[in-house]
Design a protein around this motif. Sequence first.
Motif, PDB file in Angstrom:
ATOM      1  N   LYS A 154       0.814  -1.226   0.000  1.00  0.00           N
ATOM      2  CA  LYS A 154       0.000   0.000   0.000  1.00  0.00           C
ATOM      3  C   LYS A 154       0.843   1.270   0.000  1.00  0.00           C
ATOM      4  O   LYS A 154       0.395   2.306  -0.481  1.00  0.00           O
ATOM      5  N   GLY A 155       2.074   1.207   0.529  1.00  0.00           N
ATOM      6  CA  GLY A 155       2.937   2.382   0.607  1.00  0.00           C
ATOM      7  C   GLY A 155       3.715   2.691  -0.655  1.00  0.00           C
ATOM      8  O   GLY A 155       4.481   3.651  -0.693  1.00  0.00           O
ATOM      9  N   ARG A 156       3.546   1.904  -1.684  1.00  0.00           N
ATOM     10  CA  ARG A 156       4.281   2.112  -2.944  1.00  0.00           C
ATOM     11  C   ARG A 156       3.844   3.387  -3.628  1.00  0.00           C
ATOM     12  O   ARG A 156       2.705   3.813  -3.467  1.00  0.00           O
ATOM     13  N   PRO A 157       4.714   3.985  -4.422  1.00  0.00           N
ATOM     14  CA  PRO A 157       6.074   3.568  -4.771  1.00  0.00           C
ATOM     15  C   PRO A 157       7.091   4.091  -3.760  1.00  0.00           C
ATOM     16  O   PRO A 157       6.851   5.052  -3.034  1.00  0.00           O
ATOM     17  N   TYR A 158       8.248   3.437  -3.759  1.00  0.00           N
ATOM     18  CA  TYR A 158       9.366   3.823  -2.894  1.00  0.00           C
ATOM     19  C   TYR A 158      10.519   4.314  -3.761  1.00  0.00           C
ATOM     20  O   TYR A 158      10.851   3.689  -4.765  1.00  0.00           O
ATOM     21  N   LYS A 159      11.115   5.438  -3.386  1.00  0.00           N
ATOM     22  CA  LYS A 159      12.284   5.961  -4.105  1.00  0.00           C
ATOM     23  C   LYS A 159      13.545   5.228  -3.693  1.00  0.00           C
ATOM     24  O   LYS A 159      14.480   5.101  -4.463  1.00  0.00           O
ATOM     25  N   GLY A 160      13.570   4.773  -2.448  1.00  0.00           N
ATOM     26  CA  GLY A 160      14.700   4.023  -1.914  1.00  0.00           C
ATOM     27  C   GLY A 160      14.192   3.093  -0.831  1.00  0.00           C
ATOM     28  O   GLY A 160      13.115   3.301  -0.268  1.00  0.00           O
ATOM     29  N   LYS A 161      14.985   2.082  -0.522  1.00  0.00           N
ATOM     30  CA  LYS A 161      14.532   1.119   0.473  1.00  0.00           C
ATOM     31  C   LYS A 161      14.379   1.740   1.859  1.00  0.00           C
ATOM     32  O   LYS A 161      13.552   1.306   2.645  1.00  0.00           O
ATOM     33  N   ASP A 162      15.119   2.816   2.123  1.00  0.00           N
ATOM     34  CA  ASP A 162      14.996   3.479   3.422  1.00  0.00           C
ATOM     35  C   ASP A 162      13.668   4.216   3.581  1.00  0.00           C
ATOM     36  O   ASP A 162      13.329   4.657   4.674  1.00  0.00           O
ATOM     37  N   ASP A 163      12.902   4.317   2.504  1.00  0.00           N
ATOM     38  CA  ASP A 163      11.547   4.871   2.603  1.00  0.00           C
ATOM     39  C   ASP A 163      10.673   4.034   3.530  1.00  0.00           C
ATOM     40  O   ASP A 163       9.707   4.540   4.099  1.00  0.00           O
ATOM     41  N   LEU A 164      11.004   2.759   3.682  1.00  0.00           N
ATOM     42  CA  LEU A 164      10.243   1.913   4.600  1.00  0.00           C
ATOM     43  C   LEU A 164      10.307   2.467   6.014  1.00  0.00           C
ATOM     44  O   LEU A 164       9.332   2.403   6.767  1.00  0.00           O
ATOM     45  N   LEU A 165      11.452   3.033   6.378  1.00  0.00           N
ATOM     46  CA  LEU A 165      11.600   3.677   7.690  1.00  0.00           C
ATOM     47  C   LEU A 165      10.959   5.063   7.695  1.00  0.00           C
ATOM     48  O   LEU A 165      10.214   5.404   8.614  1.00  0.00           O
ATOM     49  N   ALA A 166      11.241   5.839   6.674  1.00  0.00           N
ATOM     50  CA  ALA A 166      10.758   7.216   6.609  1.00  0.00           C
ATOM     51  C   ALA A 166       9.235   7.284   6.625  1.00  0.00           C
ATOM     52  O   ALA A 166       8.658   8.204   7.216  1.00  0.00           O
ATOM     53  N   LYS A 167       8.581   6.318   5.988  1.00  0.00           N
ATOM     54  CA  LYS A 167       7.121   6.292   5.935  1.00  0.00           C
ATOM     55  C   LYS A 167       6.508   5.548   7.110  1.00  0.00           C
ATOM     56  O   LYS A 167       5.286   5.424   7.199  1.00  0.00           O
ATOM     57  N   GLY A 168       7.349   5.023   8.000  1.00  0.00           N
ATOM     58  CA  GLY A 168       6.849   4.314   9.171  1.00  0.00           C
ATOM     59  C   GLY A 168       6.229   2.958   8.860  1.00  0.00           C
ATOM     60  O   GLY A 168       5.410   2.464   9.621  1.00  0.00           O
ATOM     61  N   ILE A 169       6.648   2.356   7.767  1.00  0.00           N
ATOM     62  CA  ILE A 169       6.094   1.061   7.357  1.00  0.00           C
ATOM     63  C   ILE A 169       6.667  -0.071   8.205  1.00  0.00           C
ATOM     64  O   ILE A 169       5.946  -0.985   8.588  1.00  0.00           O
ATOM     65  N   VAL A 170       7.962  -0.011   8.469  1.00  0.00           N
ATOM     66  CA  VAL A 170       8.608  -1.027   9.312  1.00  0.00           C
ATOM     67  C   VAL A 170       9.432  -0.333  10.393  1.00  0.00           C
ATOM     68  O   VAL A 170       9.976   0.750  10.165  1.00  0.00           O
ATOM     69  N   PRO A 171       9.533  -0.959  11.553  1.00  0.00           N
ATOM     70  CA  PRO A 171      10.390  -0.399  12.605  1.00  0.00           C
ATOM     71  C   PRO A 171      11.861  -0.617  12.283  1.00  0.00           C
ATOM     72  O   PRO A 171      12.209  -1.456  11.446  1.00  0.00           O
ATOM     73  N   GLU A 172      12.705   0.125  12.949  1.00  0.00           N
ATOM     74  CA  GLU A 172      14.144   0.087  12.673  1.00  0.00           C
ATOM     75  C   GLU A 172      14.739  -1.309  12.834  1.00  0.00           C
ATOM     76  O   GLU A 172      15.581  -1.717  12.036  1.00  0.00           O
ATOM     77  N   ASN A 173      14.307  -2.068  13.854  1.00  0.00           N
ATOM     78  CA  ASN A 173      14.878  -3.396  14.057  1.00  0.00           C
ATOM     79  C   ASN A 173      14.564  -4.343  12.895  1.00  0.00           C
ATOM     80  O   ASN A 173      15.403  -5.137  12.496  1.00  0.00           O
ATOM     81  N   VAL A 174      13.379  -4.228  12.318  1.00  0.00           N
ATOM     82  CA  VAL A 174      13.031  -5.052  11.164  1.00  0.00           C
ATOM     83  C   VAL A 174      13.835  -4.590   9.949  1.00  0.00           C
ATOM     84  O   VAL A 174      14.369  -5.408   9.198  1.00  0.00           O
TER      85      VAL A 174
END
Length: 87
Positions: free
Chosen positions: A54-74
């Motif tokens: 649902k959070g797509r598209p991503y410019k970079g894989k670190d967008d997962l953190l920036a968008k709050g999709i996954v926590p830092e440990n994951v």
Amino acid sequence: MKKLLVKIAMALALILAAPVIGLAADLIDINTATKAQLSTLKGVGDARAEAIVKGRPYKGKDDLLAKGIVPENVYKDIKELIVAKQK
């Protein structure tokens, strides 16, 4: 003797490079992967996989953190296994 050493060195280089070459082919693209593919990642279950889609598209894989999709440990566990390719 010198030719033998060169051949051994080349063979060793290929053996050591094989995992790196294979790893690049096995990266999961977070912009195109299915929920099933994303769920294979450590710490990513069905709900998180759905959130990634649902959070797509991503410019970079670190967008997962920036968008709050996954926590830092994951993210730390999966960052070497994913990529965010651009079209």
